[in-house]
Each structure stands twice: as C-alpha cells, then as structure tokens.
Design an enzyme around this catalytic site. Structure first.
Site, PDB file in Angstrom:
ATOM      1  N   HIS A   1      -8.324  -7.722   8.849  1.00  0.00           N
ATOM      2  CA  HIS A   1      -9.057  -6.856   7.908  1.00  0.00           C
ATOM      3  C   HIS A   1      -9.928  -7.678   6.978  1.00  0.00           C
ATOM      4  O   HIS A   1     -10.248  -7.244   5.878  1.00  0.00           O
ATOM      5  CB  HIS A   1      -8.052  -5.990   7.115  1.00  0.00           C
ATOM      6  CG  HIS A   1      -7.297  -5.048   8.013  1.00  0.00           C
ATOM      7  ND1 HIS A   1      -6.122  -4.439   7.625  1.00  0.00           N
ATOM      8  CD2 HIS A   1      -7.534  -4.641   9.278  1.00  0.00           C
ATOM      9  CE1 HIS A   1      -5.675  -3.687   8.629  1.00  0.00           C
ATOM     10  NE2 HIS A   1      -6.517  -3.797   9.639  1.00  0.00           N
TER      11      HIS A   1
ATOM     12  N   PHE B   1       0.821  -1.223   0.000  1.00  0.00           N
ATOM     13  CA  PHE B   1       0.000   0.000   0.000  1.00  0.00           C
ATOM     14  C   PHE B   1       0.848   1.263   0.000  1.00  0.00           C
ATOM     15  O   PHE B   1       0.477   2.256  -0.611  1.00  0.00           O
ATOM     16  CB  PHE B   1      -0.926   0.005   1.235  1.00  0.00           C
ATOM     17  CG  PHE B   1      -1.937  -1.108   1.182  1.00  0.00           C
ATOM     18  CD1 PHE B   1      -1.708  -2.323   1.819  1.00  0.00           C
ATOM     19  CD2 PHE B   1      -3.101  -0.957   0.441  1.00  0.00           C
ATOM     20  CE1 PHE B   1      -2.629  -3.359   1.746  1.00  0.00           C
ATOM     21  CE2 PHE B   1      -4.029  -1.982   0.355  1.00  0.00           C
ATOM     22  CZ  PHE B   1      -3.796  -3.194   1.008  1.00  0.00           C
TER      23      PHE B   1
HETATM   24  N1  APR Z   1      10.497  -7.375   2.066  1.00  0.00           N
HETATM   25  C1  APR Z   1      10.554  -6.536   3.136  1.00  0.00           C
HETATM   26  N2  APR Z   1       9.742  -5.458   3.294  1.00  0.00           N
HETATM   27  C2  APR Z   1       8.859  -5.214   2.299  1.00  0.00           C
HETATM   28  C3  APR Z   1       8.745  -6.015   1.150  1.00  0.00           C
HETATM   29  C4  APR Z   1       9.607  -7.143   1.062  1.00  0.00           C
HETATM   30  N3  APR Z   1       9.567  -7.988   0.020  1.00  0.00           N
HETATM   31  N4  APR Z   1       7.773  -5.493   0.344  1.00  0.00           N
HETATM   32  C5  APR Z   1       7.296  -4.396   0.974  1.00  0.00           C
HETATM   33  N5  APR Z   1       7.950  -4.227   2.139  1.00  0.00           N
HETATM   34  C6  APR Z   1       7.659  -3.233   3.171  1.00  0.00           C
HETATM   35  C7  APR Z   1       7.446  -1.811   2.668  1.00  0.00           C
HETATM   36  O1  APR Z   1       8.659  -1.107   2.711  1.00  0.00           O
HETATM   37  C8  APR Z   1       6.421  -1.266   3.673  1.00  0.00           C
HETATM   38  O2  APR Z   1       7.067  -0.613   4.758  1.00  0.00           O
HETATM   39  O3  APR Z   1       6.411  -3.638   3.720  1.00  0.00           O
HETATM   40  C9  APR Z   1       5.714  -2.507   4.222  1.00  0.00           C
HETATM   41  C10 APR Z   1       4.275  -2.606   3.751  1.00  0.00           C
HETATM   42  O4  APR Z   1       3.575  -1.549   4.395  1.00  0.00           O
HETATM   43  P1  APR Z   1       2.129  -1.111   3.839  1.00  0.00           P
HETATM   44  O5  APR Z   1       2.199  -1.010   2.350  1.00  0.00           O
HETATM   45  O6  APR Z   1       1.695   0.071   4.661  1.00  0.00           O
HETATM   46  O7  APR Z   1       1.210  -2.357   4.161  1.00  0.00           O
HETATM   47  P2  APR Z   1       0.565  -2.737   5.556  1.00  0.00           P
HETATM   48  O8  APR Z   1       1.457  -2.388   6.697  1.00  0.00           O
HETATM   49  O9  APR Z   1       0.120  -4.151   5.443  1.00  0.00           O
HETATM   50  O10 APR Z   1      -0.747  -1.798   5.582  1.00  0.00           O
HETATM   51  C11 APR Z   1      -1.656  -2.021   6.645  1.00  0.00           C
HETATM   52  O11 APR Z   1      -3.168  -0.491   5.529  1.00  0.00           O
HETATM   53  O12 APR Z   1      -4.355   0.283   3.714  1.00  0.00           O
HETATM   54  C12 APR Z   1      -4.424  -0.503   4.840  1.00  0.00           C
HETATM   55  O13 APR Z   1      -5.912  -2.287   5.066  1.00  0.00           O
HETATM   56  C13 APR Z   1      -4.704  -1.935   4.465  1.00  0.00           C
HETATM   57  O14 APR Z   1      -4.013  -3.917   5.668  1.00  0.00           O
HETATM   58  C14 APR Z   1      -3.541  -2.704   5.095  1.00  0.00           C
HETATM   59  C15 APR Z   1      -3.049  -1.756   6.146  1.00  0.00           C
END
Ligand code: APR
Length: 244
Positions: free
Chosen positions: A117, A32
């Site tokens: 979620h 996201f």
């Molecule tokens: N390895 C390590 N880190 C990673 C990788 C990877 N392959 N791919 C992405 N990341 C990291 C990114 O740098 C980021 O900090 O994972 C993190 C993902 O964060 P978000 O995109 O904010 O996702 P998340 O934390 O799951 O979001 C929580 O937000 O929009 C809402 O409901 C949605 O469940 C989601 C919630």
C-alpha cells in the site's frame, strides 16, 4: 505453539512474513479495525482515504494525512521489528510483505520489504508528480508550485496498486514453504490473498492476531493469546535454543 512455530521456522527454507497494522500497535500506532481503538473508528476511510477526497476535500484530506504522519513520526519500531530484521540477516526469513505504510520494517533494518500500500517515505504532487520533502509536508507546505495538492506516496482507496510490488510479492509467496501473518484482520483484498497463494503452493501458515479472521481455518497454527511482539520474542528465544 511457540515451540511448534520455532521448529517450523528452523526447518523451513523459504519462510516469508506478512504484516498488517497489528505489527505496529505496540509501537504506539493505532490499527484500523480493532474494536474501539482502530483508526477507522475515529475517521471515515470512505470520506478521507481516497482520491475523491484528495480532489474534492483537499483540506480535510491533508489534515488527516498530516495527523497520521505526525503520529508515525512520534513512534518507532519495537523489538519485534528488530527481530524480523535479525531473521532476514540470518536467512531465517526471505522477506516481508506488508500492508503497513509506516516504513518501520525498513527503519528496523529489513531489506526485502514489499509495501503493498506504498508508504509515507515519499511525497509528490498529485497533479505534476513533482517530488516533495516529508519535512516540508509536515511544516504545512502542502500545495505544489503548480497549484496541485501534495500527497503521501501511499495507495489511496480507488487507486491502482503498485503492480511491480504485487508481482514481487506473488513470487515470494509462491516460493514460500512457510508464511507467518502478524497483526492483520485480512479484510482487505487483494492483499489478503497472499497467505492463500502461499498455502496453494504448499506453504504452512501461521497467524498471530488478537482477533479471529475469516481466514483462520486455512492456518496450521493460530496464536491469539500472545501479542505480535510477545510472540516474536518467544519464538526468537526458542529459535536460539534450537540453533545451539
Ligand atoms: N498483537 C496481535 N494482534 C494485534 C495487535 C497486537 N499487538 N494489535 C492489533 N492486532 C490485530 C487486531 O485485532 C486486528 O485484527 O491486528 C489486526 C489489525 O487489522 P486491521 O486494523 O484491519 O489492519 P490491517 O489488516 O493491516 O488493514 C489492512 O486496511 O484500511 C486498510 O490500507 C489499510 O493497510 C490497511 C488495510
């Protein structure tokens, strides 16, 4: 650091895993908030991922969620998901608390998976709550016989979170002596409280995340130089050596 995490896991009695969208990016799914490639760079969650959009902007809402479902259906769990399933079967971890709605942990074989979620596993009419088939939704049948809008069983912004799931997740976090966070920015509450709940109950905290988070200072181990999949493969190899 991988050795340290493997040793911590080997000696823990109640390890719990907490995953975010970074768990599934190596399957091909966008997360996201990663810079220049997160989903919220392309779509505005305030406009789409909420109940207001479902009611007042049904066409765009449905277009967005059919797009996300097609994306999820194109990809599948990666080696890291399967390692977590093996760890649960071997009793190395007690379960997974996830923010993800792709249901990849279930697909990979984990059984104790708390989907904070919701997930794309179920679809139902927002008005009469009648269940609808995932395939039908993908084929464009998005209006219920009653005239209501069919929607995925995920939690939209502004909706009540599944209280029973949160209760179970809180119990798991309170019993944990170790929690490993995989691929989450920890920016969304109350989901981001679970690592803190574990810590307050004496758990050691590990995070594998490409970017820093506001909670890194609470973690005993912070792995940023390995991806989630690479870290899980490396930790699993060390665990096998320790088990010999
Ligand atoms: N390895 C390590 N880190 C990673 C990788 C990877 N392959 N791919 C992405 N990341 C990291 C990114 O740098 C980021 O900090 O994972 C993190 C993902 O964060 P978000 O995109 O904010 O996702 P998340 O934390 O799951 O979001 C929580 O937000 O929009 C809402 O409901 C949605 O469940 C989601 C919630």
């Amino acid at each position: 650091m991988v050795e340290q995490v493997a040793e911590m896991l080997h000696s823990s009695n109640h390890a719990v895993v907490f995953t975010g969208a970074g768990m599934s990016t190596e399957s091909g799914l966008p997360d996201f908030r990663s810079k220049d490639r997160g989903l919220w760079e392309k779509f505005n969650p305030d406009e789409l991922a909420n109940v207001h959009a479902l009611v007042h902007n049904e066409k765009e809402f449905t277009e967005f969620y059919r797009y996300r479902l097609r994306e999820i259906d194109k990809y599948k769990p990666h080696r890291g998901h399967y390692i977590l399933a093996e760890w649960e079967k071997k009793g190395i971890i007690k379960g997974i608390i996830t923010q993800n709605v792709d249901a990849f942990h279930f697909d990979a074989g984990n059984e104790t998976v708390l989907e904070l979620h919701g997930s794309f596993h179920t679809f139902y009419c927002h008005t009469c709550k009648k269940r609808h088939e995932r395939e039908a939704y993908l084929n464009g049948e998005t209006i219920c016989e009653c005239g209501g809008t069919v929607r995925p069983g995920i939690v939209l912004f502004g909706e009540q979170l599944p209280q029973d799931t949160f209760q179970k997740a809180e119990t798991l976090a309170k019993q944990a002596d170790m929690m490993i966070v995989l691929g989450s920015s920890l920016m969304v509450s109350p989901a981001n409280m679970f690592p803190i709940i574990a810590k307050e109950n004496g758990a050691k905290l590990v995070i594998v995340n490409r970017e820093p988070t506001d909670f890194d200072l609470y973690f005993d181990v912070v792995i940023r130089d390995l991806s989630v999949k690479e870290a899980l493969i490396a930790i699993d190899e060390k665990l096998r050596e320790l088990a010999r």
